[in-house]
Design an enzyme around this catalytic site. Structure first.
Site, PDB file in Angstrom:
ATOM      1  N   VAL A 114       0.864  -1.172   0.000  1.00 35.30           N
ATOM      2  CA  VAL A 114       0.000   0.000   0.000  1.00 35.30           C
ATOM      3  C   VAL A 114       0.902   1.225   0.000  1.00 35.30           C
ATOM      4  CG1 VAL A 114      -1.837   1.235   1.219  1.00 35.30           C
ATOM      5  CG2 VAL A 114      -1.731  -1.256   1.343  1.00 35.30           C
ATOM      6  N   ARG A 174      10.077  -4.148 -16.046  1.00 36.30           N
ATOM      7  CA  ARG A 174       9.260  -5.350 -16.187  1.00 36.30           C
ATOM      8  C   ARG A 174       7.783  -5.165 -15.840  1.00 36.30           C
ATOM      9  NH1 ARG A 174      11.992  -9.853 -12.931  1.00 36.30           N
ATOM     10  NH2 ARG A 174      10.126 -10.893 -13.622  1.00 36.30           N
ATOM     11  N   ASN A 178       1.981   3.112 -13.892  1.00 27.83           N
ATOM     12  CA  ASN A 178       3.313   3.172 -13.282  1.00 27.83           C
ATOM     13  C   ASN A 178       4.153   4.302 -13.860  1.00 27.83           C
ATOM     14  OD1 ASN A 178       2.892   1.154 -11.446  1.00 27.83           O
ATOM     15  ND2 ASN A 178       3.769  -0.447 -12.711  1.00 27.83           N
TER      16      ASN A 178
END
Length: 160
Positions: free
Chosen positions: A26, A130, A136
């Site tokens: 988290v 990856r 992201n």
């Protein structure tokens, strides 16, 4: 595992908000000394993956990669869960930025080119993300420059 509440402290950091959650942890927005940081509380033990992520973040010094600040354990160093403190990047994920701002083709190309350049430099340092995806990649609010985050499953070419 109990998660910290808003207003609770994790190490020297006061939890301000939850930024997101994934399978491995988290992420919270935290504050210390009037500055904001991102704190990733990992759900598992300090294993090889966690050590590798910390090592990779320490290894990479690039304005297009989230900066490592520190790490420790919570709620207690001897029996707690590991956490990683990183720079807080104000802004949206690439996906949210695109939906909110509907950027021009020119701006899209500039952002993707910046991501590609950063990835080239990261690969040059023998680090392989990856898990590159729109969630992201954060778009820094002030400059609209992309920043790569979440190196949780990244690999270091020189590591076993």
């Amino acid at each position: 595992m109990r998660h910290p509440d808003i207003g609770e402290t994790v190490g020297d950091y006061k939890v301000v908000a939850e930024l997101g959650a994934g399978g491995l942890g988290v992420v919270y927005k935290v504050e210390r000394g009037g500055r904001f940081f991102a704190l990733k509380l990992l759900l598992g033990p300090m294993d090889g993956r966690t050590k590798r992520e910390i090592g990779i973040l320490v290894h990479l010094e690039n304005p297009g990669v989230v900066r490592y600040v520190g790490s420790d354990f919570w709620p207690h160093p001897a029996i707690g869960h590991p956490y990683i403190v990183m720079e807080y990047v104000p802004g949206d994920t690439l996906e949210a930025f695109a939906l909110k701002h509907n950027p021009s083709a020119r701006k899209c190309v500039r952002i993707i080119l910046d991501v590609a350049r950063t990835l080239g430099e990261v690969h040059g340092a023998r680090v392989f993300h990856r898990d590159l995806k729109p969630t992201n990649i954060l778009i820094r609010e002030t400059s609209e420059r992309p920043v790569l985050i979440d190196f949780g499953i990244a690999s270091l070419g020189s590591a076993a």
